[in-house]
Design an enzyme around this catalytic site. Sequence first.
Site, short mmCIF file in Angstrom:
data_model
loop_
_atom_site.label_atom_id
_atom_site.label_comp_id
_atom_site.label_asym_id
_atom_site.label_seq_id
_atom_site.Cartn_x
_atom_site.Cartn_y
_atom_site.Cartn_z
N HIS A 16 -3.22 -5.24 1.16
CA HIS A 16 -2.67 -6.31 2.71
C HIS A 16 -2.90 -7.20 3.10
O HIS A 16 -3.70 -7.53 3.27
CB HIS A 16 -3.55 -5.13 3.83
CG HIS A 16 -3.31 -3.90 3.59
ND1 HIS A 16 -2.31 -2.81 4.44
CD2 HIS A 16 -3.81 -2.77 2.58
CE1 HIS A 16 -1.58 -1.43 4.48
NE2 HIS A 16 -3.50 -1.60 3.85
N GLU A 52 -0.99 -9.21 4.82
CA GLU A 52 -1.40 -8.30 6.78
C GLU A 52 -2.48 -8.97 7.77
O GLU A 52 -2.13 -8.73 8.75
CB GLU A 52 -0.15 -7.86 6.97
CG GLU A 52 -0.70 -6.32 7.12
CD GLU A 52 -0.71 -5.93 5.94
OE1 GLU A 52 -0.75 -4.26 5.82
OE2 GLU A 52 0.23 -6.25 5.51
N CYS A 111 0.74 -1.55 0.04
CA CYS A 111 -0.13 0.10 0.60
C CYS A 111 0.92 1.04 -0.09
O CYS A 111 1.87 1.56 -1.37
CB CYS A 111 -0.30 0.35 1.15
SG CYS A 111 -2.07 1.09 0.89
#
Length: 219
Positions: free
Chosen positions: A194, A196, A86
């Site tokens: 993302h 994560e 990002c």
Amino acid sequence: MSVAILQFLGTNCEYDMEYAFSLLGVKSQIVWHQQRALPKDTKLVVIPGGFSYGDYLRSGAIARFSPIMRCVIDFANKGGYVLGVCNGFQILLESGLLPGAMKHNENLQFISKNVSLEVVDTHNIFLKNFKIKEVINIPIAHAEGNYYIHQEQLGQLEANGQILLKYTQNINGSLEKIAGICNENKNVFGLMPHPERAVEEVLGNTAGLKMLEGFLEVL
């Protein structure tokens, strides 16, 4: 030390990324952007998401000049692995480690949602655990994720297998629905979604953890 996770003013995903790697049994260290050296024995640098310097000028444009980025550029140019997520992707574009640029989303709105991605190329360490054309779901959260590159350079990306991920639906206006790319040497990776935020079943799926797992080969 294996993973260095950078932290800028406005970064907000560094601890999520640290937790993701802990699930893989990998030690990581959060590195403040004013540091002038990466930790010893760093094998992977991660530039996580957030809003470095509040995105006040242009996403990633100020962070690119932080002292630690000089080290990251040198690290990458020597073959070290770098992942930008990002805002981290935006910083890599601004620093010249990846080609192209980001524009505001086509609808001029911040988009935060789970999206479907198609895996385009797996001949790289990041996506080696996936299959070409496999569809996965990863969250996005950005206002400037509209990827753009000149047509000639786009042809080079396609020829070199540098386009890694595409949105199944073009939610932000990105050229050719591009969601993630790598450099020609395939050691620098950038994506707007993302990973994560997709590391446990309670979060919906573990496709993001599977992405990060690809780096275990070098950690």
